[in-house]
Scaffold this motif. Structure first.
Motif, short mmCIF file in Angstrom:
data_model
loop_
_atom_site.label_atom_id
_atom_site.label_comp_id
_atom_site.label_asym_id
_atom_site.label_seq_id
_atom_site.Cartn_x
_atom_site.Cartn_y
_atom_site.Cartn_z
N LEU A 212 0.83 -1.21 0.00
CA LEU A 212 0.00 0.00 0.00
C LEU A 212 0.86 1.26 0.00
CD1 LEU A 212 -2.83 -1.03 2.49
CD2 LEU A 212 -2.61 -1.50 0.05
N SER A 213 1.54 1.46 -1.12
CA SER A 213 2.43 2.61 -1.26
C SER A 213 1.81 3.74 -2.07
CB SER A 213 3.73 2.17 -1.93
OG SER A 213 3.46 1.73 -3.26
N GLY A 214 0.75 3.41 -2.81
CA GLY A 214 0.17 4.39 -3.73
C GLY A 214 0.81 4.36 -5.10
N ASP A 215 1.80 3.49 -5.29
CA ASP A 215 2.53 3.41 -6.55
C ASP A 215 1.97 2.28 -7.42
OD1 ASP A 215 4.35 3.49 -8.61
OD2 ASP A 215 6.03 2.69 -7.46
N VAL A 216 1.51 2.63 -8.62
CA VAL A 216 1.05 1.61 -9.57
C VAL A 216 1.76 1.77 -10.92
CG1 VAL A 216 -1.21 1.14 -8.56
CG2 VAL A 216 -0.95 3.07 -10.14
N GLN B 222 -7.78 7.64 -14.25
CA GLN B 222 -6.98 8.16 -13.14
C GLN B 222 -5.87 7.19 -12.77
OE1 GLN B 222 -9.37 9.61 -9.91
NE2 GLN B 222 -7.71 10.87 -9.12
N LEU B 223 -6.16 5.88 -12.82
CA LEU B 223 -5.12 4.88 -12.59
C LEU B 223 -4.05 4.95 -13.67
CD1 LEU B 223 -7.31 1.82 -11.49
CD2 LEU B 223 -5.54 2.92 -10.10
N GLU B 224 -4.50 5.18 -14.89
CA GLU B 224 -3.55 5.31 -16.00
C GLU B 224 -2.66 6.53 -15.81
OE1 GLU B 224 -3.70 4.46 -20.79
OE2 GLU B 224 -5.43 5.41 -19.84
N ALA B 225 -3.26 7.62 -15.32
CA ALA B 225 -2.49 8.84 -15.06
C ALA B 225 -1.45 8.63 -13.96
CB ALA B 225 -3.43 9.98 -14.68
N LEU B 226 -1.71 7.65 -13.09
CA LEU B 226 -0.76 7.33 -12.01
C LEU B 226 0.38 6.44 -12.50
CD1 LEU B 226 -3.29 6.62 -9.11
CD2 LEU B 226 -1.78 8.61 -9.33
N GLY B 227 0.32 6.04 -13.77
CA GLY B 227 1.41 5.25 -14.34
C GLY B 227 1.08 3.82 -14.68
N ALA B 228 -0.17 3.40 -14.45
CA ALA B 228 -0.56 2.04 -14.81
C ALA B 228 -0.71 1.92 -16.33
CB ALA B 228 -1.86 1.67 -14.14
N ILE B 229 -0.51 0.72 -16.82
CA ILE B 229 -0.68 0.43 -18.25
C ILE B 229 -2.05 -0.22 -18.44
CG2 ILE B 229 0.21 -0.89 -20.21
CD1 ILE B 229 2.96 -0.85 -18.65
N VAL B 230 -2.90 0.41 -19.23
CA VAL B 230 -4.29 -0.03 -19.37
C VAL B 230 -4.56 -0.49 -20.80
CG1 VAL B 230 -6.71 0.66 -19.19
CG2 VAL B 230 -5.04 1.54 -17.54
N ASP B 231 -5.12 -1.69 -20.93
CA ASP B 231 -5.48 -2.22 -22.25
C ASP B 231 -6.87 -2.83 -22.20
OD1 ASP B 231 -3.02 -1.70 -23.62
OD2 ASP B 231 -2.14 -3.42 -22.57
#
Length: 488
Positions: free
Chosen positions: A251-255, A285-294
């Motif tokens: 639970l770091s907030g990093d994705v 918003q998750l994508e903006a945090l750096g997640a890769i979304v497909d």
């Protein structure tokens, strides 16, 4: 005194107890006072447990030991979890007044941690329903709008947390019964991997699908409760002996770099466009945090509801044979034969939805229907599992809406079982595949919460929590409060 669970997470409550800012007795009494003052708006509880709760609170205060984060904290338990000497009814007339002689394993674990049960939460009868409207005892309402349903079957547990009556609660999830009410009430609800949490002491509905899990206001709180209740249990042959990790460890907030799959089927026909837009914004918003979304496909999703209701009702019809008026619970009067006792007891003791599912299950298992229905449903279940396995070869989590709509009005769908069954289309596949699934608040449509569902690989609740925590911290939606919060 008053206590506000909206602004205090489990750690902050724990710190207050450790630092003697509040005693367990004061906290427990304040909780019971809040329930008495406000539960007439929510109807979240079937039974309260004031005498035993206050006794245990006094014992903990006397010892003065708070070695566990849950020590001294109040909890609500769904009324299908066995509690020794405390009425446990499954919200059914057939078990009215029944007091078990043992505690469920999860109840034991919470008690060993020092948590204090303040009561049994309302639910759909024997967990059969999606709105808590099939309860024999009362109708629970939504914490955000008392004219709306709280979801089900764990509606009482969800409303108790969302309404600030308790800081956490336990429910059970067979086809979405934790995640859907969590979504409808804007809180966090987890269905763990099948086998992660012991089912011993849970009233069985569908033994291959049921799983116990926590309701909380935040993702971290949810992980803390799962830390406590997870683990192998020799009494439950389906529980896993895998090591239990610290579910708060990611639970770091990093994705950044986390690979998220979004099934196109989860945004198809039947999904409210406003709900879909809200969930897509959360994914962005998750994508903006750096997640890769497909975008991906889970092609057999459309068959999930049909397969589930055959498998679930078949298992339920077998499990509910034990309620016969002979050993415990309600017994019909004026019976002349044993068969008459069975028929009258079950006719008078079970509600319509329970009878409907027993009949459907009995038919599906009959000699003439087994191959045509149950066997095919089992094959579809395998295909759904294969769909998930294929996606998880390349992705860490799957994300989409928890429910196709926000909470609907009381009485709107109770007379249309098919409509209510179809409302579980997004949660059911997770149970059929035995996967972990988390619902967090994704926003609001017309003033009602929308659920974001995060599905993980088997026994990978850590990554599910990691994803939910990152979104939660970015959105801060857990800080939103329903109007009932003003009562505190």
């Amino acid at each position: 005194m008053t206590i506000n669970f909206f602004d205090n997470d489990l750690n902050s409550l724990h710190d207050k107890l450790v630092n003697k800012e509040i005693t367990v007795t004061e906290l427990t009494q304040a909780t019971l006072d809040n329930i008495e003052k406000t539960d007439d708006q929510l109807n979240a509880f079937i039974t309260t447990n004031a005498q035993e709760a206050m006794k245990k609170a006094s014992e903990i205060d006397e010892k003065g030991e708070f070695t566990h984060v849950l020590s001294g904290l109040p909890v609500a338990l769904k009324d299908n979890l066995s509690t020794k000497g405390i009425p446990t009814t499954g919200a059914s007339h057939i078990l009215e007044g029944f007091k078990p002689v043992y505690d469920a394993t999860v109840v034991d674990k919470l008690q060993n941690a020092g948590a204090i049960s303040v009561g049994k939460a309302n639910m759909d009868e024997f967990a059969m329903g999606g709105s808590t409207e099939t309860s024999y005892y009362k109708q629970t309402t939504n914490a955000w709008d008392h004219t709306k349903v709280p979801g089900g079957s764990s509606g009482g547990s969800a409303a108790a947390v969302a309404g600030g009556l308790v800081p956490f609660a336990l429910g059970s999830d067979t086809g979405g019964s934790i995640r859907q009410p969590a979504a409808f009430n804007g809180i966090v609800g987890l269905k763990p991997t099948y086998g992660r949490v012991s089912r011993w002491g849970l009233f069985a509905m569908a033994s291959s699908l049921d799983q116990i899990g926590p309701f909380t206001r935040t993702v971290k709180d949810n992980a803390l409760v799962l830390n406590t209740i997870a683990g192998f249990d020799a009494k439950d042959s389906t529980s896993s002996n895998r090591d239990v990790p610290d579910f708060t460890s990611k639970l770091s907030g990093d994705v950044k770099g986390l690979k998220i799959a979004v099934p196109k089927e989860y945004f198809g026909e039947g999904i409210d466009p406003k709900v879909a837009a809200t969930v897509k914004a959360a994914i962005a918003q998750l994508e903006a945090l750096g997640a890769i979304v497909d975008e991906v496909t889970l092609p057999h999703t459309k068959y999930g509801v049909a397969a589930y209701y055959i498998i679930m009702s078949s298992e339920a019809s077998s499990n509910l044979q034990r309620y016969d008026g002979v050993r415990y619970g309600f017994r019909a009067d004026n019976v002349k034969t044993l068969e008459d006792l069975y028929v009258k007891t079950r006719s008078e003791g079970f509600g319509d939805e329970v009878k409907r599912r027993i009949m459907l299950g009995t038919f599906s298992l009959s000699a003439g229907a087994y191959d045509a229905f149950f066997k095919k449903a089992a094959k579809i279940r395998t295909l759904l599992i294969e769909d998930f396995n294929k996606v998880f070869e390349d992705y860490d989590v799957i994300v989409g809406p928890t429910a196709p709509t926000v909470a609907y009005g009381l009485g709107e769908e109770i007379d249309d079982p098919t409509a209510m069954y179809l409302a579980d289309v997004l949660t059911i596949p997770v149970n059929l595949a035995g996967l972990p699934g988390l619902s967090v608040n994704a926003g609001f449509v017309d003033g009602l919460p929308v659920g974001l569902q995060i599905i993980g690989k088997p026994f990978d609740e850590q990554t599910v929590y990691q994803t939910g925590f990152a979104y939660e911290q970015a959105s801060r939606l857990f800080e939103k409060k329903p109007d009932i919060a003003k009562a505190y």
